[in-house]
Design an enzyme around this catalytic site. Structure first.
Site, PDB file in Angstrom:
ATOM      1  N   ARG A  15       0.856  -1.192   0.000  1.00 17.24           N
ATOM      2  CA  ARG A  15       0.000   0.000   0.000  1.00 17.24           C
ATOM      3  C   ARG A  15       0.888   1.236   0.000  1.00 17.24           C
ATOM      4  NH1 ARG A  15      -2.259   0.425   5.143  1.00 17.24           N
ATOM      5  NH2 ARG A  15      -1.176  -1.393   5.971  1.00 17.24           N
ATOM      6  N   ASN A  89      11.186   0.211   3.299  1.00 25.30           N
ATOM      7  CA  ASN A  89      10.072   1.168   3.393  1.00 25.30           C
ATOM      8  C   ASN A  89       9.051   0.811   4.466  1.00 25.30           C
ATOM      9  OD1 ASN A  89       7.952   3.137   2.156  1.00 25.30           O
ATOM     10  ND2 ASN A  89       6.959   1.133   2.097  1.00 25.30           N
ATOM     11  N   SER A 141      11.816   9.700   8.073  1.00 25.33           N
ATOM     12  CA  SER A 141      10.681  10.643   8.184  1.00 25.33           C
ATOM     13  C   SER A 141      11.220  11.957   8.715  1.00 25.33           C
ATOM     14  CB  SER A 141       9.642  10.102   9.161  1.00 25.33           C
ATOM     15  OG  SER A 141       8.744  11.135   9.536  1.00 25.33           O
ATOM     16  N   TYR A 154       8.191   6.312  17.230  1.00 25.49           N
ATOM     17  CA  TYR A 154       8.328   6.479  15.778  1.00 25.49           C
ATOM     18  C   TYR A 154       9.532   7.373  15.448  1.00 25.49           C
ATOM     19  CZ  TYR A 154       6.814   7.576  10.962  1.00 25.49           C
ATOM     20  OH  TYR A 154       6.743   7.736   9.602  1.00 25.49           O
ATOM     21  N   ALA A 156      12.113   8.013  17.317  1.00 27.70           N
ATOM     22  CA  ALA A 156      13.361   7.334  17.695  1.00 27.70           C
ATOM     23  C   ALA A 156      13.758   6.338  16.612  1.00 27.70           C
ATOM     24  CB  ALA A 156      13.191   6.626  19.034  1.00 27.70           C
ATOM     25  N   LYS A 158      12.876   6.400  13.425  1.00 29.75           N
ATOM     26  CA  LYS A 158      13.216   7.097  12.172  1.00 29.75           C
ATOM     27  C   LYS A 158      14.552   7.834  12.273  1.00 29.75           C
ATOM     28  CE  LYS A 158       9.702   5.717   9.772  1.00 29.75           C
ATOM     29  NZ  LYS A 158       9.907   4.823   8.624  1.00 29.75           N
TER      30      LYS A 158
HETATM   31  P1  NAP Z   1       0.994   2.656   4.968  1.00 31.71           P
HETATM   32  O1  NAP Z   1       0.115   3.218   3.913  1.00 31.71           O
HETATM   33  O2  NAP Z   1       0.441   2.436   6.330  1.00 31.71           O
HETATM   34  O3  NAP Z   1       1.623   1.272   4.408  1.00 31.71           O
HETATM   35  C1  NAP Z   1       2.535   0.577   5.205  1.00 31.71           C
HETATM   36  C2  NAP Z   1       3.020  -0.659   4.470  1.00 31.71           C
HETATM   37  O4  NAP Z   1       3.973  -1.304   5.332  1.00 31.71           O
HETATM   38  C3  NAP Z   1       1.914  -1.653   4.196  1.00 31.71           C
HETATM   39  O5  NAP Z   1       2.084  -2.215   2.917  1.00 31.71           O
HETATM   40  C4  NAP Z   1       2.115  -2.723   5.268  1.00 31.71           C
HETATM   41  O6  NAP Z   1       1.772  -4.067   4.888  1.00 31.71           O
HETATM   42  C5  NAP Z   1       3.621  -2.679   5.425  1.00 31.71           C
HETATM   43  N1  NAP Z   1       4.057  -3.233   6.706  1.00 31.71           N
HETATM   44  C6  NAP Z   1       3.713  -2.848   7.959  1.00 31.71           C
HETATM   45  N2  NAP Z   1       4.303  -3.637   8.861  1.00 31.71           N
HETATM   46  C7  NAP Z   1       5.016  -4.558   8.172  1.00 31.71           C
HETATM   47  C8  NAP Z   1       5.818  -5.661   8.535  1.00 31.71           C
HETATM   48  N3  NAP Z   1       6.034  -5.985   9.830  1.00 31.71           N
HETATM   49  N4  NAP Z   1       6.377  -6.415   7.544  1.00 31.71           N
HETATM   50  C9  NAP Z   1       6.175  -6.115   6.242  1.00 31.71           C
HETATM   51  N5  NAP Z   1       5.420  -5.075   5.840  1.00 31.71           N
HETATM   52  C10 NAP Z   1       4.843  -4.315   6.793  1.00 31.71           C
HETATM   53  O7  NAP Z   1       2.278   3.582   5.197  1.00 31.71           O
HETATM   54  P2  NAP Z   1       2.942   4.681   4.239  1.00 31.71           P
HETATM   55  O8  NAP Z   1       2.367   5.995   4.582  1.00 31.71           O
HETATM   56  O9  NAP Z   1       2.948   4.227   2.838  1.00 31.71           O
HETATM   57  O10 NAP Z   1       4.433   4.680   4.826  1.00 31.71           O
HETATM   58  C11 NAP Z   1       5.510   3.989   4.200  1.00 31.71           C
HETATM   59  C12 NAP Z   1       6.800   4.398   4.869  1.00 31.71           C
HETATM   60  O11 NAP Z   1       6.976   5.815   4.770  1.00 31.71           O
HETATM   61  C13 NAP Z   1       6.827   4.090   6.376  1.00 31.71           C
HETATM   62  O12 NAP Z   1       8.118   3.699   6.769  1.00 31.71           O
HETATM   63  C14 NAP Z   1       6.479   5.426   7.006  1.00 31.71           C
HETATM   64  O13 NAP Z   1       6.973   5.550   8.312  1.00 31.71           O
HETATM   65  C15 NAP Z   1       7.174   6.377   6.044  1.00 31.71           C
HETATM   66  N6  NAP Z   1       6.651   7.751   6.078  1.00 31.71           N
HETATM   67  C16 NAP Z   1       5.363   8.000   5.718  1.00 31.71           C
HETATM   68  C17 NAP Z   1       4.895   9.311   5.768  1.00 31.71           C
HETATM   69  C18 NAP Z   1       3.504   9.700   5.373  1.00 31.71           C
HETATM   70  O14 NAP Z   1       3.149  10.878   5.498  1.00 31.71           O
HETATM   71  N7  NAP Z   1       2.678   8.779   4.871  1.00 31.71           N
HETATM   72  C19 NAP Z   1       5.759  10.347   6.192  1.00 31.71           C
HETATM   73  C20 NAP Z   1       7.058  10.015   6.563  1.00 31.71           C
HETATM   74  C21 NAP Z   1       7.507   8.717   6.496  1.00 31.71           C
HETATM   75  P3  NAP Z   1       0.238  -4.519   4.597  1.00 31.71           P
HETATM   76  O15 NAP Z   1      -0.246  -3.690   3.441  1.00 31.71           O
HETATM   77  O16 NAP Z   1       0.368  -5.943   4.211  1.00 31.71           O
HETATM   78  O17 NAP Z   1      -0.497  -4.240   5.848  1.00 31.71           O
END
Ligand code: NAP
Length: 251
Positions: A15, A89, A141, A154, A156, A158
């Site tokens: 996702r 990621n 992040s 989170y 810590a 990142k």
């Molecule tokens: P998201 O929409 O919640 O998607 C998270 C993805 O990580 C999902 O595909 C989920 O798998 C997978 N995941 C979670 N736990 C896992 C595990 N133990 N093993 C394997 N896969 C796992 O998050 P996102 O917003 O795309 O974020 C992606 C990355 O960007 C993260 O590291 C987040 O901290 C970072 N980030 C995001 C933002 C933001 O604004 N969105 C900002 C800064 C940093 P399932 O689909 O199978 O559940």
């Protein structure tokens, strides 16, 4: 296409940002191993890539688990023989004020967001060192720089990714492997869909660009770092945030 003949693994690609990264790398010609926690999401993204003419395989696993990561890399290397690009990621939030944070909440975030980076990078290095080439891109992040109330675990994790990235880059630079991080700001995904309308409006008010980012904005930066054009960039953190982390200018 800049990544023809390369094999990439994207964790948490079922996702959001990981999904966009997997599609982008596949669009650039890479064979993409799509990891996600649930097999349904991993299979769906791999099928989407194949339906667009790309090459992909689904490798569902919990990247916080040593056993799962071992199984993931065994399967990947049995099918592809090598890994050129690793994108760490996968990440989760469990926001709570520290006084209300349980040991389990803390450990789950640190293990999923930081331990996974250690486990996958160590496994990837074994093949990358043999090839004398590789790209490792870790998704951090802007919470690592500024922190947020309720996000001690989170932030810590990142911030840990940034220290990890800088140290790793120095360990492996002479082996032709680059290690960089990307620090996204407010990107529209399921993760940020948890924000209330009020929180969302307040955040947008502080983004100099005036709008939230899309997963594609992060994917474009990843594709650049994965390409030959970025061969001399290592140990760096690229912020993709519309200017949010630069702080608020008062004059
Ligand atoms: P998201 O929409 O919640 O998607 C998270 C993805 O990580 C999902 O595909 C989920 O798998 C997978 N995941 C979670 N736990 C896992 C595990 N133990 N093993 C394997 N896969 C796992 O998050 P996102 O917003 O795309 O974020 C992606 C990355 O960007 C993260 O590291 C987040 O901290 C970072 N980030 C995001 C933002 C933001 O604004 N969105 C900002 C800064 C940093 P399932 O689909 O199978 O559940």
């Amino acid at each position: 296409m800049t990544l023809q003949g390369k094999t990439a693994l994207v964790t948490g690609a079922g996702r959001g940002i990981g999904h966009a990264i997997a599609l982008k790398l596949a669009g650039e010609g890479a064979l993409v191993a799509v990891n996600s926690h649930t097999s349904q999401n991993a299979e769906a993204v791999a099928a989407e890539i194949r339906s667009c003419g790309g090459q992909a395989m689904a490798l569902p696993a919990d990247v916080a688990s040593s056993d799962d990561v071992k199984g993931l890399f065994d399967a990947l290397l049995a099918k592809c023989g090598k890994l050129d690009i690793l994108v760490n990621n996968a990440g989760i939030l469990r926001d709570k004020l520290l006084l209300h944070m349980s040991d389990e909440d803390w450990d789950t975030v640190i293990n999923t967001d930081l331990r996974s980076v250690f486990l996958c990078t160590r496994a990837a290095l074994k093949t990358m060192l043999g090839e004398h080439a590789g790209r490792i891109i870790n998704i951090s992040s802007i919470a690592a720089f500024a922190g947020n109330p309720g996000q001690t675990s989170y932030a810590a994790a990142k911030a840990g990714i940034i220290g990890f990235t800088r140290s790793m880059s120095r360990e492996v630079a002479k082996h032709g492997i680059t290690v960089n991080a990307i620090a996204p700001g407010f990107i529209e995904t399921d993760m940020t869909a948890l924000l209330s309308d009020k929180q969302r409006a307040e955040l947008i008010m502080h983004i100099p660009a005036g709008f939230p980012g899309a997963a594609q904005d992060v994917a474009e930066a990843v594709a650049f770092l994965a390409s030959d054009a970025a061969r001399y960039i290592t140990g760096q953190v690229i912020t993709v945030d519309g200017g949010l982390a630069t702080g608020h200018c008062t004059i």
